[in-house]
Design an enzyme around this catalytic site. Sequence first.
Site, short mmCIF file in Angstrom:
data_model
loop_
_atom_site.label_atom_id
_atom_site.label_comp_id
_atom_site.label_asym_id
_atom_site.label_seq_id
_atom_site.Cartn_x
_atom_site.Cartn_y
_atom_site.Cartn_z
N ASN A 161 1.28 -1.24 0.00
CA ASN A 161 0.59 -0.10 0.17
C ASN A 161 1.06 1.24 0.03
O ASN A 161 1.73 1.66 0.90
CB ASN A 161 -1.15 0.18 1.06
CG ASN A 161 -1.68 1.20 1.10
OD1 ASN A 161 -2.02 2.09 0.86
ND2 ASN A 161 -3.09 1.23 2.09
N ARG A 164 -2.54 -2.35 -3.71
CA ARG A 164 -3.90 -1.35 -3.65
C ARG A 164 -3.59 0.02 -3.83
O ARG A 164 -2.43 0.61 -4.24
CB ARG A 164 -3.88 -0.74 -1.97
CG ARG A 164 -4.66 0.23 -1.93
CD ARG A 164 -4.84 1.29 -0.55
NE ARG A 164 -6.41 1.75 -0.39
CZ ARG A 164 -6.09 2.93 0.22
NH1 ARG A 164 -5.19 2.98 1.00
NH2 ARG A 164 -7.23 3.74 -0.16
N HIS A 216 -12.64 3.16 -0.52
CA HIS A 216 -12.73 1.59 0.51
C HIS A 216 -13.54 0.82 0.05
O HIS A 216 -14.28 0.36 0.99
CB HIS A 216 -13.77 2.10 1.87
CG HIS A 216 -13.16 3.11 2.88
ND1 HIS A 216 -13.61 4.57 3.60
CD2 HIS A 216 -11.37 4.11 3.04
CE1 HIS A 216 -12.87 5.36 4.32
NE2 HIS A 216 -11.61 4.69 3.72
N GLY A 226 -12.87 5.18 9.84
CA GLY A 226 -11.66 5.44 9.83
C GLY A 226 -10.88 6.45 10.62
O GLY A 226 -12.52 7.93 10.61
N ASN A 227 -9.88 6.53 10.14
CA ASN A 227 -9.22 8.88 9.14
C ASN A 227 -10.86 9.58 8.88
O ASN A 227 -11.27 10.39 8.60
CB ASN A 227 -8.92 8.68 9.41
CG ASN A 227 -8.54 10.18 10.23
OD1 ASN A 227 -8.62 10.87 10.74
ND2 ASN A 227 -6.74 10.16 10.31
N ARG A 285 -12.02 15.46 7.07
CA ARG A 285 -13.04 16.34 5.73
C ARG A 285 -14.93 16.05 5.79
O ARG A 285 -15.25 15.62 7.07
CB ARG A 285 -12.83 14.62 4.58
CG ARG A 285 -11.16 14.48 3.70
CD ARG A 285 -11.05 13.83 2.66
NE ARG A 285 -10.37 12.98 2.92
CZ ARG A 285 -10.20 11.70 2.74
NH1 ARG A 285 -11.06 11.00 2.83
NH2 ARG A 285 -9.15 10.99 2.42
N ASP A 307 -8.97 12.48 16.36
CA ASP A 307 -8.84 10.91 16.90
C ASP A 307 -9.99 11.04 17.84
O ASP A 307 -10.28 12.40 19.25
CB ASP A 307 -7.60 12.11 17.47
CG ASP A 307 -7.39 9.59 18.07
OD1 ASP A 307 -8.58 9.35 18.70
OD2 ASP A 307 -6.28 9.42 18.29
N GLY A 347 -15.36 2.78 14.28
CA GLY A 347 -16.45 1.52 14.13
C GLY A 347 -15.98 0.21 14.44
O GLY A 347 -17.42 0.16 15.62
N GLU A 348 -14.62 -0.20 14.88
CA GLU A 348 -14.25 -1.11 15.37
C GLU A 348 -14.83 -0.91 17.22
O GLU A 348 -14.83 -1.71 18.13
CB GLU A 348 -13.71 -1.25 15.03
CG GLU A 348 -13.36 -2.37 13.76
CD GLU A 348 -12.43 -2.59 13.07
OE1 GLU A 348 -11.31 -3.40 14.22
OE2 GLU A 348 -11.83 -2.68 12.17
N GLU A 369 -8.26 -5.18 4.69
CA GLU A 369 -7.92 -4.81 3.54
C GLU A 369 -6.49 -5.78 3.10
O GLU A 369 -7.04 -6.09 1.56
CB GLU A 369 -8.25 -3.61 2.85
CG GLU A 369 -9.21 -2.82 3.24
CD GLU A 369 -9.13 -0.84 4.09
OE1 GLU A 369 -8.26 -0.50 5.17
OE2 GLU A 369 -9.16 -0.47 3.08
#
Length: 392
Positions: free
Chosen positions: A13, A77, A166, A196-197, A227, A268, A318-319, A378
């Site tokens: 990646n 990726r 994503h 995520g971020n 964003r 964060d 999310g996790e 991923e």
Amino acid sequence: MNDTRGTRVLVLNSGSSSVKYQLLDMADGSRLSSGIVERIGEGPVTDHSAALKQVADELAAQGLGLDSPELAAVGHRVVHGGTRFTEPTLIYDEVVEAIEKLIPLAPLHNPANVTGIKVARELRPDLPQVAVFDTAFHSTIPEEAARYAIDTATADEHGVRRYGFHGTSHAYVSRATAELLGKDPSEVNVIVLHLGNGASASAVRGGVCVDTSMGLTPLEGLVMGTRSGDIDPAVIFHLARVGGMSTDDIDALLNKRSGLLGLCGDNDMREIARRMGEGDESAQLAFDIYVHRLRKYVGAYTAVLGRVDAIAFTAGVGENSPAVRGAALSGLGALGIEVDAVRNSPGYRWEVPPGGSSARLISGPSSRVAVAVVPTDEELEIATQAYALVQG
Ligand code: ADP
């Protein structure tokens, strides 16, 4: 292609200033090595070529060198595949040129991805290299969801449409959610919330993506770390005409200084939660705006899908954030969505079978819609797709 005997796949990646790598053995899905080379261009690692050589050296030092006959493929990726790349693709010269032609659509990401591919091909010219695109899973989105309501000729001339990102994560998580429910992906409708971020939502009907929140670029949709997500496009004209800002200024504002960071100074979610605990009002408002947007997308995708079997939370927030999950879905009993407060609480201990998936349900017994936390992977998905392709 089926002359390949190895079972290992190296996943690369390549970002603008870092290269992340993982070496996986597809015989059993195990992770043999992983790492990251950071700060490319700043110190001893002068460029991507030096970074990939460092990756090769690190692997060689562990007895897992790139020259190993065990290596079956490299999976790269690639962020933007445009409308051309809808599947994992074996890389040859013309593919590299086509990915380069897509740079205007992803100026921050595709150049680094291309460099990573070129250097890896130089290091092992004989090895199959596969590009796996972030946009690919979303290529099935129907025209009514993919097109913006602007002049068609202008849109087509400039490739303006919803591509979504994503995708590797949405593909993996929607499948893993079906598995958690003991069903075939073709039988279930899932809303995936990748938080995520960067953050995006997708609506997946029977394993096929039918809508997603990111658009031409990863800027659209949910509130993210830095964003803005959805915004009235006229805000941009207003900032240009009234605020005297340049296009690049506004681009930087919306991509790098907005979202949670712009709202409260932190991107964060852990820090925001801590500040909320101290009664910090701007942190609380940032959280509320983040959650409000999420709820709107859950509602919208419930309407798009008609029947929702599961909602899956994944990625860093999310996790790990029961607060976000609980707030986003609170009061949605009328939609058949009920989160179990105990299962969703931070201290709840999950029994994960050794080597088993840590995907788990957090919905209550009477919830018509299953609510799940499904860790994304991923790299495993990229390796799986690359390996399947070279196995033919
Ligand atoms: P990326 O988009 O960079 O891959 P990740 O999926 O790793 O991002 O998510 C990173 C974000 O996850 C962090 O910015 C942070 O907001 C959030 N996060 C990580 N751990 C926790 C946690 N324990 N509680 C709440 N949020 C968390």
